[in-house]
Design a protein around this motif. Structure first.
Motif, PDB file in Angstrom:
ATOM      1  N   GLY A   1     124.793  24.269  20.832  1.00 45.36           N
ATOM      2  CA  GLY A   1     125.920  24.586  19.956  1.00 45.36           C
ATOM      3  C   GLY A   1     125.524  25.539  18.843  1.00 45.36           C
ATOM      4  O   GLY A   1     124.343  25.775  18.587  1.00 45.36           O
ATOM      5  N   HIS A   2     126.539  26.110  18.189  1.00 44.25           N
ATOM      6  CA  HIS A   2     126.315  27.041  17.071  1.00 44.25           C
ATOM      7  C   HIS A   2     125.442  28.233  17.482  1.00 44.25           C
ATOM      8  O   HIS A   2     124.701  28.778  16.665  1.00 44.25           O
ATOM      9  CB  HIS A   2     125.683  26.315  15.876  1.00 44.25           C
ATOM     10  CG  HIS A   2     126.469  25.151  15.379  1.00 44.25           C
ATOM     11  ND1 HIS A   2     127.619  25.283  14.612  1.00 44.25           N
ATOM     12  CD2 HIS A   2     126.280  23.817  15.553  1.00 44.25           C
ATOM     13  CE1 HIS A   2     128.086  24.084  14.326  1.00 44.25           C
ATOM     14  NE2 HIS A   2     127.300  23.175  14.879  1.00 44.25           N
ATOM     15  N   GLN A   3     125.512  28.606  18.774  1.00 44.14           N
ATOM     16  CA  GLN A   3     124.733  29.724  19.315  1.00 44.14           C
ATOM     17  C   GLN A   3     123.216  29.518  19.173  1.00 44.14           C
ATOM     18  O   GLN A   3     122.452  30.476  19.067  1.00 44.14           O
ATOM     19  CB  GLN A   3     125.155  31.047  18.655  1.00 44.14           C
ATOM     20  CG  GLN A   3     126.615  31.402  18.921  1.00 44.14           C
ATOM     21  CD  GLN A   3     127.019  32.727  18.296  1.00 44.14           C
ATOM     22  OE1 GLN A   3     126.706  32.998  17.142  1.00 44.14           O
ATOM     23  NE2 GLN A   3     127.706  33.549  19.066  1.00 44.14           N
ATOM     24  N   GLN A   4     122.803  28.270  19.192  1.00 48.23           N
ATOM     25  CA  GLN A   4     121.390  27.910  19.112  1.00 48.23           C
ATOM     26  C   GLN A   4     120.965  27.220  20.404  1.00 48.23           C
ATOM     27  O   GLN A   4     121.808  26.795  21.201  1.00 48.23           O
ATOM     28  CB  GLN A   4     121.128  26.992  17.918  1.00 48.23           C
ATOM     29  CG  GLN A   4     121.600  27.556  16.590  1.00 48.23           C
ATOM     30  CD  GLN A   4     120.890  28.839  16.219  1.00 48.23           C
ATOM     31  OE1 GLN A   4     119.666  28.880  16.112  1.00 48.23           O
ATOM     32  NE2 GLN A   4     121.654  29.905  16.015  1.00 48.23           N
ATOM     33  N   THR A   5     119.654  27.124  20.610  1.00 42.15           N
ATOM     34  CA  THR A   5     119.136  26.535  21.837  1.00 42.15           C
ATOM     35  C   THR A   5     118.030  25.524  21.553  1.00 42.15           C
ATOM     36  O   THR A   5     117.366  25.587  20.523  1.00 42.15           O
ATOM     37  CB  THR A   5     118.565  27.616  22.779  1.00 42.15           C
ATOM     38  OG1 THR A   5     117.517  28.323  22.105  1.00 42.15           O
ATOM     39  CG2 THR A   5     119.651  28.583  23.234  1.00 42.15           C
ATOM     40  N   LEU A   6     117.856  24.620  22.504  1.00 36.72           N
ATOM     41  CA  LEU A   6     116.696  23.723  22.535  1.00 36.72           C
ATOM     42  C   LEU A   6     115.636  24.412  23.388  1.00 36.72           C
ATOM     43  O   LEU A   6     115.878  24.727  24.557  1.00 36.72           O
ATOM     44  CB  LEU A   6     117.086  22.377  23.148  1.00 36.72           C
ATOM     45  CG  LEU A   6     115.971  21.358  23.388  1.00 36.72           C
ATOM     46  CD1 LEU A   6     115.291  20.979  22.091  1.00 36.72           C
ATOM     47  CD2 LEU A   6     116.528  20.121  24.083  1.00 36.72           C
ATOM     48  N   SER A   7     114.483  24.679  22.812  1.00 35.89           N
ATOM     49  CA  SER A   7     113.440  25.427  23.513  1.00 35.89           C
ATOM     50  C   SER A   7     112.975  24.692  24.766  1.00 35.89           C
ATOM     51  O   SER A   7     113.012  23.457  24.850  1.00 35.89           O
ATOM     52  CB  SER A   7     112.239  25.656  22.594  1.00 35.89           C
ATOM     53  OG  SER A   7     112.583  26.463  21.498  1.00 35.89           O
ATOM     54  N   ARG A   8     112.504  25.460  25.733  1.00 36.84           N
ATOM     55  CA  ARG A   8     111.978  24.853  26.958  1.00 36.84           C
ATOM     56  C   ARG A   8     110.752  24.003  26.628  1.00 36.84           C
ATOM     57  O   ARG A   8     110.054  24.243  25.632  1.00 36.84           O
ATOM     58  CB  ARG A   8     111.636  25.921  27.991  1.00 36.84           C
ATOM     59  CG  ARG A   8     110.691  26.983  27.536  1.00 36.84           C
ATOM     60  CD  ARG A   8     110.544  28.069  28.594  1.00 36.84           C
ATOM     61  NE  ARG A   8     109.557  27.729  29.588  1.00 36.84           N
ATOM     62  CZ  ARG A   8     108.451  28.445  29.812  1.00 36.84           C
ATOM     63  NH1 ARG A   8     108.197  29.527  29.085  1.00 36.84           N
ATOM     64  NH2 ARG A   8     107.599  28.077  30.739  1.00 36.84           N
ATOM     65  N   PRO A   9     110.493  22.978  27.434  1.00 39.96           N
ATOM     66  CA  PRO A   9     109.413  22.044  27.126  1.00 39.96           C
ATOM     67  C   PRO A   9     108.061  22.712  26.886  1.00 39.96           C
ATOM     68  O   PRO A   9     107.321  22.295  25.997  1.00 39.96           O
ATOM     69  CB  PRO A   9     109.389  21.127  28.356  1.00 39.96           C
ATOM     70  CG  PRO A   9     110.799  21.134  28.837  1.00 39.96           C
ATOM     71  CD  PRO A   9     111.279  22.521  28.597  1.00 39.96           C
ATOM     72  N   TRP A  10     107.710  23.753  27.665  1.00 44.43           N
ATOM     73  CA  TRP A  10     106.410  24.384  27.464  1.00 44.43           C
ATOM     74  C   TRP A  10     106.281  24.986  26.076  1.00 44.43           C
ATOM     75  O   TRP A  10     105.228  24.898  25.450  1.00 44.43           O
ATOM     76  CB  TRP A  10     106.162  25.478  28.513  1.00 44.43           C
ATOM     77  CG  TRP A  10     104.842  26.158  28.283  1.00 44.43           C
ATOM     78  CD1 TRP A  10     103.616  25.733  28.721  1.00 44.43           C
ATOM     79  CD2 TRP A  10     104.596  27.333  27.499  1.00 44.43           C
ATOM     80  NE1 TRP A  10     102.621  26.585  28.284  1.00 44.43           N
ATOM     81  CE2 TRP A  10     103.202  27.584  27.521  1.00 44.43           C
ATOM     82  CE3 TRP A  10     105.417  28.209  26.790  1.00 44.43           C
ATOM     83  CZ2 TRP A  10     102.611  28.659  26.865  1.00 44.43           C
ATOM     84  CZ3 TRP A  10     104.841  29.287  26.134  1.00 44.43           C
ATOM     85  CH2 TRP A  10     103.456  29.507  26.174  1.00 44.43           C
TER      86      TRP A  10
END
Length: 232
Positions: free
Chosen positions: A75-84
Motif C-alpha cells: 500500500g501507499h506505493q511501497q513494497t515489502l522487500s524480497r526475503p534475500w
C-alpha cells in the motif's frame, strides 16, 4: 535478544501466526533453503527468519505469497522487500565487529524488517513518513510480543538526532546519494546499510564511519522504492 512466542489460537491476535497451507512452517523452511542457496550464512538469522510469520505483514489477499522470493506491495506505493534483501541487509549488521545495541531504521512500512531487527538487537528506533502504516505495524509488534521498538512518524532524511549516535542505521528506501545527515548520526565506528541510486541504477551500500569521515563499499545491485522527504 528479544524473542516472541507463537501460540496456536492466540486470542489477542487478529492473525494466524503459525500459518497454514502456503504460510505454513514447511513453506517457510523452503524460503530458508533458498536463502542458503543465495549465500545467506548466519544461522541465528536463518533460524529467526524461519520462525517469523512474514505473512502477517501483508494484506490477507497477498499473504499466501509471503514466502516467495519477490517484493510485494503493502500500500501507499511501497513494497515489502524480497526475503534475500531483508536477510542480506540484516546479515551485514551482524558482520560488524561488535553487535550493535542501538539501531535506527528508516522506513517502518508494514514492520517486517523492524521485527527482524527487534529480535536481534537491543533497541530499535524506526521512522516512517507515512502515518497510515503505523497503527497496523504496532498491532503486529504487540501480537509478536516485541517490546523494544520505538516508532516515530518522521522524515527519514532527517534521522532522529535526539537519540543519536546510533551503532547502526538501516535504510529501506533508496536516496540518490548517501544522506550526510544520517552519516552524522552514526557512532564513531557505526555502519549504515542502504540502497543508493535512482531508477534501475541502485546499489546496496555499506557506509562505515571512521575518524576521517566515512568509507563506502558496494555490496550488490538492488531495486528499492525511492526515499522521499517530508511526512504524510
Amino acid at each position: 535478544m528479544t524473542d516472541y512466542r507463537v501460540t496456536e489460537g492466540q486470542t489477542n491476535s487478529p492473525w494466524n501466526l503459525k500459518g497454514i497451507g502456503m504460510t505454513s512452517q514447511r513453506t517457510r523452511n523452503r524460503m530458508i533453503e533458498r536463502l542458503q542457496e543465495q549465500g545467506i550464512e548466519n544461522e541465528e538469522l536463518l533460524t529467526l527468519m524461519a520462525r517469523v510469520p512474514r505473512h502477517i505483514f501483508l494484506d490477507e489477499a497477498l499473504s499466501h505469497r509471503a514466502y516467495e522470493d519477490i517484493s510485494l506491495p503493502i500500500g501507499h506505493q511501497q513494497t515489502l522487500s524480497r526475503p534475500w534483501v531483508v536477510a542480506r541487509m540484516t546479515e551485514l549488521l551482524l558482520e560488524m565487529p561488535e553487535r550493535p545495541d542501538k539501531v535506527l531504521e528508516i522506513g517502518t512500512g508494514s514492520g517486517y524488517q523492524t521485527a527482524i531487527l527487534s529480535s536481534l538487537f537491543k533497541q530499535v528506533i524506526s521512522l516512517e513518513r507515512i502515518s497510515g502504516f503505523q497503527p497496523k505495524a504496532k498491532q503486529r509488534f504487540q501480537a509478536l510480543e516485541l517490546s523494544n521498538i520505538e516508532l516515530h512518524h518522521a522524515d527519514g532524511y532527517e534521522g532522529w538526532n535526539e537519540k543519536a549516535p546510533f551503532d547502526a542505521i538501516l535504510v529501506t528506501a533508496a536516496p540518490a546519494s548517501v544522506p550526510a545527515t544520517l552519516v552524522d548520526q552514526l557512532s564513531e565506528t557505526g555502519v549504515m546499510i542502504l540502497p543508493v541510486g535512482e531508477g534501475e541504477e541502485q546499489s546496496l551500500t555499506r557506509v562505515t564511519r571512521n575518524e576521517s569521515g566515512h568509507t563506502s563499499d558496494v555490496i550488490a545491485p538492488v531495486h528499492f522504492v525511492p526515499l522521499q522527504q517530508g511526512v504524510v
